[in-house]
Design an enzyme around this catalytic site. Sequence first.
Site, PDB file in Angstrom:
ATOM      1  N   HIS A 103      41.337  41.998  42.777  1.00  0.00           N
ATOM      2  CA  HIS A 103      41.415  40.799  41.677  1.00  0.00           C
ATOM      3  C   HIS A 103      40.792  39.562  42.251  1.00  0.00           C
ATOM      4  O   HIS A 103      41.201  38.973  43.046  1.00  0.00           O
ATOM      5  CB  HIS A 103      42.745  40.728  41.141  1.00  0.00           C
ATOM      6  CG  HIS A 103      43.411  41.886  40.699  1.00  0.00           C
ATOM      7  ND1 HIS A 103      43.206  42.653  39.747  1.00  0.00           N
ATOM      8  CD2 HIS A 103      44.541  42.507  41.179  1.00  0.00           C
ATOM      9  CE1 HIS A 103      43.731  43.867  39.609  1.00  0.00           C
ATOM     10  NE2 HIS A 103      44.712  43.626  40.666  1.00  0.00           N
ATOM     11  N   GLU A 140      48.806  37.618  42.449  1.00  0.00           N
ATOM     12  CA  GLU A 140      48.283  38.914  43.078  1.00  0.00           C
ATOM     13  C   GLU A 140      46.861  38.499  43.846  1.00  0.00           C
ATOM     14  O   GLU A 140      46.648  38.905  44.974  1.00  0.00           O
ATOM     15  CB  GLU A 140      48.373  39.920  42.321  1.00  0.00           C
ATOM     16  CG  GLU A 140      48.020  41.043  42.951  1.00  0.00           C
ATOM     17  CD  GLU A 140      47.792  42.499  42.026  1.00  0.00           C
ATOM     18  OE1 GLU A 140      47.482  43.519  42.717  1.00  0.00           O
ATOM     19  OE2 GLU A 140      48.001  42.348  40.960  1.00  0.00           O
ATOM     20  N   HIS A 195      46.607  45.325  47.239  1.00  0.00           N
ATOM     21  CA  HIS A 195      47.376  45.105  45.789  1.00  0.00           C
ATOM     22  C   HIS A 195      48.741  44.692  46.140  1.00  0.00           C
ATOM     23  O   HIS A 195      49.326  44.929  47.224  1.00  0.00           O
ATOM     24  CB  HIS A 195      47.176  46.099  44.949  1.00  0.00           C
ATOM     25  CG  HIS A 195      45.692  46.166  44.157  1.00  0.00           C
ATOM     26  ND1 HIS A 195      45.326  45.860  43.173  1.00  0.00           N
ATOM     27  CD2 HIS A 195      44.703  47.012  44.964  1.00  0.00           C
ATOM     28  CE1 HIS A 195      44.049  45.888  43.074  1.00  0.00           C
ATOM     29  NE2 HIS A 195      43.577  46.834  44.061  1.00  0.00           N
ATOM     30  N   GLU A 277      49.953  49.043  47.589  1.00  0.00           N
ATOM     31  CA  GLU A 277      50.535  48.216  46.779  1.00  0.00           C
ATOM     32  C   GLU A 277      51.665  47.505  47.799  1.00  0.00           C
ATOM     33  O   GLU A 277      52.843  48.319  48.053  1.00  0.00           O
ATOM     34  CB  GLU A 277      51.258  48.775  45.641  1.00  0.00           C
ATOM     35  CG  GLU A 277      50.305  49.412  44.472  1.00  0.00           C
ATOM     36  CD  GLU A 277      49.704  48.196  43.897  1.00  0.00           C
ATOM     37  OE1 GLU A 277      50.098  47.088  43.720  1.00  0.00           O
ATOM     38  OE2 GLU A 277      48.851  48.676  42.773  1.00  0.00           O
TER      39      GLU A 277
END
Length: 313
Positions: A103, A140, A195, A277
Site C-alpha cells: 500500500h 499500514e 503487510h 502479515e
Amino acid sequence: MSYVGPDFDPPRPRRSPLRRTLTVVLAALVPGALLGWLAFETLGGADDGGPGRAAGATSSTAGSAGGGPDDKPGASASQSPTASAPGGAGALAGKVVVIDPGHNPANFAHTAEINSKVDIGTHKKECDTTGTTTNSGYTEAAFTLDVAHRLRTLLERQGATVKLTQDADRPYGPCIDERARIGNSAPADAVVSVHADGAASGQRGFHVILPGAVHEGGADTRAIVAPSRELGELIADDFAESTDTSPSNYVGDGTGLVTREDLGGLNLSTVPKVFIECGNMRDSKDAALLTSGAWRQKAAQGISEGIVSFLRG
C-alpha cells in the site's frame, strides 16, 4: 594471620638518594596521568562505550518516511550495530531480493485509480487498496514502508541487491499485477510483501501467506509453490523468535502459515514469493507492538534472517 600492636614500630631501611629522586619524579607524573585519563573518559572514551553511551547500545528507530509515533528524528536503522542477519558481509553477494511494501501512502488520494480492475490470472481484482490503520491512525502503509527500509538495510549489509516495489516515490500503487512483474523482471531470488492485518480486536499474531498451486489464465505458480513454502516457513520461524510473538490465533491453525490462491501478487509471480502479515493493527496489544520502532526493527530482523537462511540453502 599476624597481629601487630599499635606501639609496634619496626626499623625502616635507609633510602638512597636515587630512590628519593625517583619518588619525587613519580609524584609529579601520576597526577598528570590521572587528569589525562579523566579528560579522555569525559569526552566519551573508546568505541566500547563511555559515559552516556553503554557498551553495545543500539538505536531502535529508523529515520524513514512513515516512522511510528515513538521514532526519534535523525535515527536510522543503519545506525544499529546489532541490525544484521546471519552470514556476515557478502553472504548474499549476487542475490537479488525484492521487498514489496504493501500500500502506497498516497493511495487514499487516488481512489479511482486504485479501484480500477486488473487481471490477476484467475480473475480481475482492484489495483490496490489504502490498507488499514490502528485505532490511533497509524497507517499500514507507513508501517510497511518503515519495515521495508529497515529490511533493506539489513540485507544490503549481507551484500544483496535490494529493490523496493515502491518507496513513496509515485502518486499511487503500483497495482498488484505490476508488483508481481517487478519481482519477476528483477529477476528476484526471493520476494517478500510486507503487510499488517486489519482483523477484529482480540485476533492477534502474525501469519505468512504462501502461494497455492494455480494454473489458470495468466497465472501459473506450480514452479514456485515449493520454494515459496520453504521461504515462508523460514521467515515464520525467525520472525517468531526475533519478535517474541506468536502465530495468528485466527488463521493458520496455529502454524503461522496460510495458503491462498486469490492474491494477484502471488498468482502472477514466477519467482519465490510470500506475504507476511506482521500483526493485527486493529487489536490494541498488537498495535502497541506495530507502532514501536524497536519492535519494527525486530520484525525486520526476523524477516531478514529467514531470507538469508533461504538464499544460503
